[in-house]
Motif scaffolding. Structure first.
Motif, PDB file in Angstrom:
ATOM      1  N   GLY A 286       0.818  -1.200   0.000  1.00 37.63           N
ATOM      2  CA  GLY A 286       0.000   0.000   0.000  1.00 37.63           C
ATOM      3  C   GLY A 286       0.855   1.254   0.000  1.00 37.63           C
ATOM      4  N   THR A 293      -4.924   5.795   2.480  1.00 39.49           N
ATOM      5  CA  THR A 293      -4.034   4.650   2.329  1.00 39.49           C
ATOM      6  C   THR A 293      -4.692   3.620   1.411  1.00 39.49           C
ATOM      7  OG1 THR A 293      -3.210   4.968   4.585  1.00 39.49           O
ATOM      8  CG2 THR A 293      -2.697   2.867   3.529  1.00 39.49           C
ATOM      9  N   HIS A 295      -4.612   0.256  -0.798  1.00 38.35           N
ATOM     10  CA  HIS A 295      -3.816  -0.965  -0.613  1.00 38.35           C
ATOM     11  C   HIS A 295      -4.375  -2.100  -1.457  1.00 38.35           C
ATOM     12  CE1 HIS A 295      -7.002  -2.580   2.051  1.00 38.35           C
ATOM     13  NE2 HIS A 295      -7.074  -1.335   2.538  1.00 38.35           N
TER      14      HIS A 295
END
Length: 393
Positions: A286, A293, A295
């Motif tokens: 990620g 974030t 990922h």
């Protein structure tokens, strides 16, 4: 009533005068999900939006009894259990010195990288950790754990030795069973330096699992041992009765903050039992863009039933005696044996893409999409959408 009693018990701890220095922490994972087609189901989700399979609420209390002795209790309510709260942790810890602690009671089994924070979703980027690795029947153990930590230069080292026993629910060939792990011994080691960390664990136990229907099947198989020698061997090898089980895990992580990548692998074997050898792993990566974030994770779980199929192959599919009922009984037992052996094979994978948004410290919003694939049966393929919040205080 169970929940009320648990809360009253927790209140009793809070009002005990001796616990003057008490830390109270809590966490919540409110996770809803649904599959995207009417005929799909996976990880206890189906096409109806549902919060129950993965939502968790917890409260942890830690009190210092003295400078070296502390008590910890964790009360957890899970959506999968209709939010009936239960004490999943209840243990005492004594600090032997600055490097060594010893804990006794009901505590977390340190099987995996995220075992210690498994129920605290805020501590990782997924809504829930990869099921291929973390989807097991138990996470806690009644016993004793020795924790050791030290450092040398820029490296930090740690180790945990855990012994005890586990009693929980499981399934044998899809039916509920009681699982017992006796004489459990697990040793984990880990090392961390700045952005790099690695850990490994080896565990061993005597494994037993009991299910009335399965025991009836094993007894029936064994009853033909006098006329079919391979039937006695199959009965002994299919039963799960104090068989030696081993578990191995290794995990590696690189976290440069702007980006991260990690992987974890596990291998489970139970000698002389119907449980097929199991291997599972995942790779995840990620990037962090401010509060966002994104990922991606790919996970695989495989179980090899070659040993179980070999036992069935040594059995005659039919027998011919002067007793028609006996011949029919054996034919039924053989078919059951073949079916149970076939069910032990597993070959599944899943690709998950998700994003985390940190609203504020201790509060994160997340959404994941998982494409689940069963290479043995395409009818089990599914696409799962989950959304949720993780909260700590």
């Amino acid at each position: 009533m169970k929940t009320k009693l648990a809360i009253l018990s927790m209140a009793g701890l809070l009002t005990t005068p001796a616990l003057a220095d008490i830390q109270i922490n809590g966490f919540a994972n409110l996770i809803g999900g649904m599959t995207l087609d009417d005929d799909e189901s996976v990880y206890d989700y189906d096409s109806d939006f549902n919060f129950n399979p993965a939502s968790v609420f917890g409260l942890q209390v830690r009190g210092d009894v003295s400078d070296k002795l502390s008590a910890t209790a964790q009360l957890v309510g899970r959506g999968s259990d209709d939010y009936d709260a239960d004490f999943e942790w209840a243990y005492m810890t004594y600090m032997l010195n600055n490097n060594v602690n010893i804990s006794a009671g009901r505590l977390r089994m340190p099987l995996f990288k995220y075992s210690a924070s498994l129920d605290i979703g805020y501590s990782y980027h997924w809504l829930t950790p990869p099921d291929a690795i973390y989807g097991i029947d138990f996470n806690n153990i009644d016993g004793v754990r020795l924790d050791y930590s030290t450092y040398s230069g820029d490296w930090e080292y740690g180790g945990q030795l855990t012994v005890g026993r586990v009693e929980t629910d499981t399934t044998i060939s899809g039916t509920p069973a009681a699982l017992e792990l006796e004489n459990v011994m697990a040793l984990s080691l880990e090392a961390t330096r700045d952005w790099f960390s690695a850990r490994t664990l080896f565990a061993r136990a005597k494994v037993s699992a009991f299910n009335d229907d399965f025991e009836t099947f094993v007894d029936g198989l064994n009853a033909f041992g006098s006329s079919i020698p391979s039937a006695s061997l199959a009965a002994a090898e299919f039963s799960v009765d104090e068989d030696t089980g081993t578990f191995f895990e290794v995990a590696v992580d690189i976290d440069k903050y702007d980006w991260f990548v990690g992987a974890e692998f596990t291998q489970t074997e139970v000698d002389g039992a119907v449980i097929a050898d199991n291997k599972a792993w995942y790779v995840t990566a990620g990037m962090r863009f401010g509060k966002f974030t994104p990922h991606i994770t790919y996970e695989v779980e495989e179980a090899d039933n070659g040993t179980q199929l070999g036992l069935v192959a040594a059995l005659p599919s039919t027998i011919s005696t002067d007793e028609a009922e006996k011949d029919a009984t054996w034919a039924s037992i053989y078919q059951t044996s073949a079916g149970i052996a076939a069910q032990q094979e597993l070959d599944v994978s899943a690709l998950t893409v998700g994003i985390r948004y940190d609203v504020e410290p201790g509060f994160a919003l997340k959404t994941d999409v998982t494409w689940y694939s069963d290479d043995l049966n395409d009818l089990n393929d599914a696409t799962l959408l989950k959304v949720g919040v993780n909260y700590t205080f």
